[in-house]
Design a protein around this motif. Structure first.
Motif, mmCIF file in Angstrom:
data_model
loop_
_atom_site.group_PDB
_atom_site.id
_atom_site.type_symbol
_atom_site.label_atom_id
_atom_site.label_comp_id
_atom_site.label_asym_id
_atom_site.label_seq_id
_atom_site.Cartn_x
_atom_site.Cartn_y
_atom_site.Cartn_z
ATOM 1 N N GLY A 1 -31.485 -106.903 -8.931
ATOM 2 C CA GLY A 1 -31.005 -106.068 -7.832
ATOM 3 C C GLY A 1 -29.544 -106.185 -7.493
ATOM 4 N N ALA A 2 -28.775 -107.050 -8.192
ATOM 5 C CA ALA A 2 -27.340 -107.136 -7.910
ATOM 6 C C ALA A 2 -26.657 -105.809 -8.244
ATOM 7 N N TRP A 3 -25.647 -105.462 -7.457
ATOM 8 C CA TRP A 3 -24.913 -104.220 -7.714
ATOM 9 C C TRP A 3 -24.268 -104.274 -9.104
ATOM 10 N N ASP A 4 -23.561 -105.368 -9.378
ATOM 11 C CA ASP A 4 -22.915 -105.584 -10.673
ATOM 12 C C ASP A 4 -22.313 -106.982 -10.639
ATOM 13 N N PHE A 5 -21.635 -107.364 -11.720
ATOM 14 C CA PHE A 5 -20.944 -108.656 -11.729
ATOM 15 C C PHE A 5 -19.594 -108.507 -12.420
ATOM 16 N N LEU A 6 -18.673 -109.353 -11.993
ATOM 17 C CA LEU A 6 -17.348 -109.402 -12.601
ATOM 18 C C LEU A 6 -17.132 -110.805 -13.152
ATOM 19 N N GLN A 7 -16.443 -110.887 -14.272
ATOM 20 C CA GLN A 7 -16.224 -112.182 -14.924
ATOM 21 C C GLN A 7 -14.827 -112.713 -14.571
ATOM 22 N N LYS A 8 -14.761 -114.007 -14.297
ATOM 23 C CA LYS A 8 -13.464 -114.658 -14.027
ATOM 24 C C LYS A 8 -12.658 -114.764 -15.324
ATOM 25 N N PRO A 9 -11.338 -114.679 -15.242
ATOM 26 C CA PRO A 9 -10.570 -114.312 -14.046
ATOM 27 C C PRO A 9 -10.725 -112.823 -13.720
ATOM 28 N N VAL A 10 -10.869 -112.536 -12.445
ATOM 29 C CA VAL A 10 -11.169 -111.164 -12.031
ATOM 30 C C VAL A 10 -9.936 -110.278 -12.161
ATOM 31 N N ASN A 11 -10.146 -109.121 -12.759
ATOM 32 C CA ASN A 11 -9.108 -108.105 -12.827
ATOM 33 C C ASN A 11 -9.057 -107.382 -11.476
ATOM 34 N N PRO A 12 -7.937 -107.450 -10.727
ATOM 35 C CA PRO A 12 -7.869 -106.851 -9.387
ATOM 36 C C PRO A 12 -8.243 -105.373 -9.358
ATOM 37 N N ALA A 13 -7.737 -104.611 -10.324
ATOM 38 C CA ALA A 13 -8.030 -103.170 -10.347
ATOM 39 C C ALA A 13 -9.529 -102.931 -10.537
ATOM 40 N N GLN A 14 -10.152 -103.740 -11.417
ATOM 41 C CA GLN A 14 -11.588 -103.594 -11.660
ATOM 42 C C GLN A 14 -12.385 -103.969 -10.412
ATOM 43 N N LEU A 15 -11.958 -105.020 -9.705
ATOM 44 C CA LEU A 15 -12.631 -105.422 -8.469
ATOM 45 C C LEU A 15 -12.572 -104.308 -7.430
ATOM 46 N N LEU A 16 -11.385 -103.743 -7.230
ATOM 47 C CA LEU A 16 -11.237 -102.677 -6.237
ATOM 48 C C LEU A 16 -12.049 -101.435 -6.611
ATOM 49 N N GLU A 17 -12.135 -101.149 -7.906
ATOM 50 C CA GLU A 17 -12.939 -100.005 -8.359
ATOM 51 C C GLU A 17 -14.421 -100.226 -8.052
ATOM 52 N N GLN A 18 -14.904 -101.450 -8.341
ATOM 53 C CA GLN A 18 -16.311 -101.776 -8.060
ATOM 54 C C GLN A 18 -16.594 -101.734 -6.558
ATOM 55 N N VAL A 19 -15.655 -102.263 -5.770
ATOM 56 C CA VAL A 19 -15.828 -102.279 -4.316
ATOM 57 C C VAL A 19 -15.876 -100.852 -3.765
ATOM 58 N N ALA A 20 -14.982 -99.997 -4.242
ATOM 59 C CA ALA A 20 -14.958 -98.610 -3.762
ATOM 60 C C ALA A 20 -16.264 -97.895 -4.076
ATOM 61 N N SER A 21 -16.790 -98.126 -5.281
ATOM 62 C CA SER A 21 -18.055 -97.490 -5.673
ATOM 63 C C SER A 21 -19.212 -97.998 -4.820
ATOM 64 N N ALA A 22 -19.271 -99.324 -4.611
ATOM 65 C CA ALA A 22 -20.354 -99.912 -3.808
ATOM 66 C C ALA A 22 -20.259 -99.456 -2.356
ATOM 67 N N MET A 23 -19.043 -99.383 -1.804
ATOM 68 C CA MET A 23 -18.866 -98.959 -0.422
ATOM 69 C C MET A 23 -19.288 -97.507 -0.229
ATOM 70 N N ALA A 24 -18.979 -96.664 -1.203
ATOM 71 C CA ALA A 24 -19.367 -95.251 -1.105
ATOM 72 C C ALA A 24 -20.884 -95.117 -1.071
ATOM 73 N N GLN A 25 -21.562 -95.881 -1.942
ATOM 74 C CA GLN A 25 -23.021 -95.828 -1.972
ATOM 75 C C GLN A 25 -23.609 -96.361 -0.675
ATOM 76 N N ARG A 26 -23.039 -97.447 -0.165
ATOM 77 C CA ARG A 26 -23.541 -98.047 1.069
ATOM 78 C C ARG A 26 -23.334 -97.118 2.260
ATOM 79 N N SER A 27 -22.170 -96.505 2.340
ATOM 80 C CA SER A 27 -21.882 -95.588 3.440
ATOM 81 C C SER A 27 -22.848 -94.413 3.441
ATOM 82 N N SER A 28 -23.130 -93.895 2.253
ATOM 83 C CA SER A 28 -24.066 -92.786 2.132
ATOM 84 C C SER A 28 -25.457 -93.198 2.584
ATOM 85 N N TYR A 29 -25.875 -94.392 2.176
ATOM 86 C CA TYR A 29 -27.198 -94.898 2.541
ATOM 87 C C TYR A 29 -27.312 -95.079 4.055
ATOM 88 N N ILE A 30 -26.305 -95.707 4.676
ATOM 89 C CA ILE A 30 -26.348 -95.949 6.115
ATOM 90 C C ILE A 30 -26.342 -94.632 6.886
#
Length: 414
Positions: A99-128
């Protein structure tokens, strides 16, 4: 506890890493709550909090995966993004399956982290947003303040998130079909067809036609106890398909256990609904709903008839609450409509037998009540038989026979 404005709960036992991630996410415009203790983190979330979680996997006291499982047990739709070291990748892949949304491997790529966060936030906002809309719809349409109606709203919202077959049972007029309609309305199939099939004894229903019409939508079968065994078997096969071709909702007077015990339904058909049975109780068993329901239907009737909403005397409200309402909400709605046109629905004949010193025979009670209902309908529609017939859902010929039985003449109501 996290506030509604805090969008991200960030968990990592390494304070330097925690500060770096916090700065990155804050600069991107997110409100961040940083936490270094996974045991404390699980106490910070409120139900339906409109944010996401980012957690390291390897932490003392509780791993990120254990924390994720605890959080998802409370809110299965909460996006949890895991950050993992190279050696933890197989473990993280397994976490995604859990059930995890996804995972990122260290060292984390900042751009990839922000992309994943934006996608997860959009889904969460829609759900709420959808959850809040569902609650608004249920509160606006399922009127009442009893504990039962509150639990019904919660239950319908829960099952609306699934495609499971649902069975609603109870007496006529308690709101089973209304609940079925709103279960479709607040579910993810709400833009697809809603087909309501009426089953009658002795007639084989056009099930194939209904199934075709309900594709990708919802099929409601009223009087499920009349569904032939062969067609039950057909629905069992369809309910085993993935994805489901349509959502199935059954409506009936009896519990599934009673129907199974009487060999009315197949055992496998029972199990289609076993986890999602909803009992719709009589209005007399939830008196706290009577006044708000009466006011609701009175306002609707006055709006439709372009009349001013009359005041409800305190004594009338008391009499409403004491009335038995054998036909449940349907009868209450009829009474409200009568009151809107100036006909007092609670005359001496209303519930007359609760106060008799010598109880009358059952047949006499039924006849007295039937005469009252027909009289009220004739009053409401001013003796127009076609309208009375449609209002009472009875053929005109049968209505005339009943009127003759009780010496009722339509001319007296014009």
């Amino acid at each position: 506890m996290l506030s509604q404005e805090q969008h991200i709960l960030l968990i990592d036992d390494d304070l330097d890493v925690l500060d770096a991630y916090t700065m990155l996410l804050t600069q991107a415009g997110y409100q961040v709550k940083a936490c270094s203790n996974p045991l404390e983190a699980q106490e910070l979330l409120t139900k339906e909090w409109p944010g996401i979680v980012i957690s390291d996997v390897c932490m003392p006291g509780s791993s990120g995966i254990e924390l994720m499982e605890l959080l998802l047990a409370r809110d299965a739709c909460l996006p949890v993004l895991l950050i993992t070291g190279h050696g933890d990748v197989p473990m993280a892949v397994e976490a995604v399956k859990k059930g995890a949304w996804d995972f990122l491997q260290k060292p984390v790529n900042p751009a990839q982290l922000l992309e994943q966060v934006a996608s997860a936030m959009a889904q969460r906002s829609s759900y709420i947003a959808r959850r809040r809309w569902q609650k608004e719809q249920l509160h606006a349409s399922l009127i009442g303040r009893s504990e039962w109606i509150k639990q019904l709203r919660v239950r319908l919202q829960q099952v609306a998130e699934t495609d499971l077959a649902v069975y609603l049972h109870g007496e006529l007029g308690v709101g089973r079909t209304l609940a079925a309609r709103f279960l479709h309305h607040i579910g993810h199939r709400n833009e697809q067809p809603l087909i309501i099939g009426e089953l009658v004894p002795g007639n084989e229903p056009p099930l194939e036609q209904w199934i075709e019409q309900a594709q990708d939508g919802t099929l409601v079968l009223r009087h499920l106890n009349y569904l032939p065994i062969a067609q039950q078997a057909q629905l069992i096969r369809l309910q085993a398909q993935q994805p489901l071709p349509f959502r199935l909702i059954g409506i009936g007077p009896s519990t599934l256990v009673e129907m199974a015990a009487g060999n009315i339904i197949l055992p496998d058909f029972y199990y289609c609904f076993a986890m999602t049975q909803i009992a719709c109780i009589p209005l007399a068993q939830r008196p706290d709903d009577i006044e708000p329901l009466f006011r609701h239907y009175l306002q609707q009737a006055c709006l439709r008839l372009n009349r001013q909403v009359p005041e409800l005397p305190a004594e009338l409200i008391k009499r409403l609450s004491r009335r038995v309402w054998p036909n449940n909400v349907r009868e209450l709605a009829n009474a409200a409509e009568l009151f809107a046109v100036g006909v007092m629905p609670l005359a001496e004949t209303a519930n007359p037998l609760l106060h008799e010193s010598e109880p009358l025979p059952l047949d006499q009670r039924v006849e007295d009540y039937e005469r009252q209902i027909i009289t009220e309908a004739l009053n409401l529609h001013q003796g127009r038989i076609n309208e009375v017939s449609e209002y009472l859902q009875i053929p005109r010929k049968k209505l005339y026979l009943r009127m003759r039985k009780y010496d009722l003449d339509k001319q007296h109501y014009r």
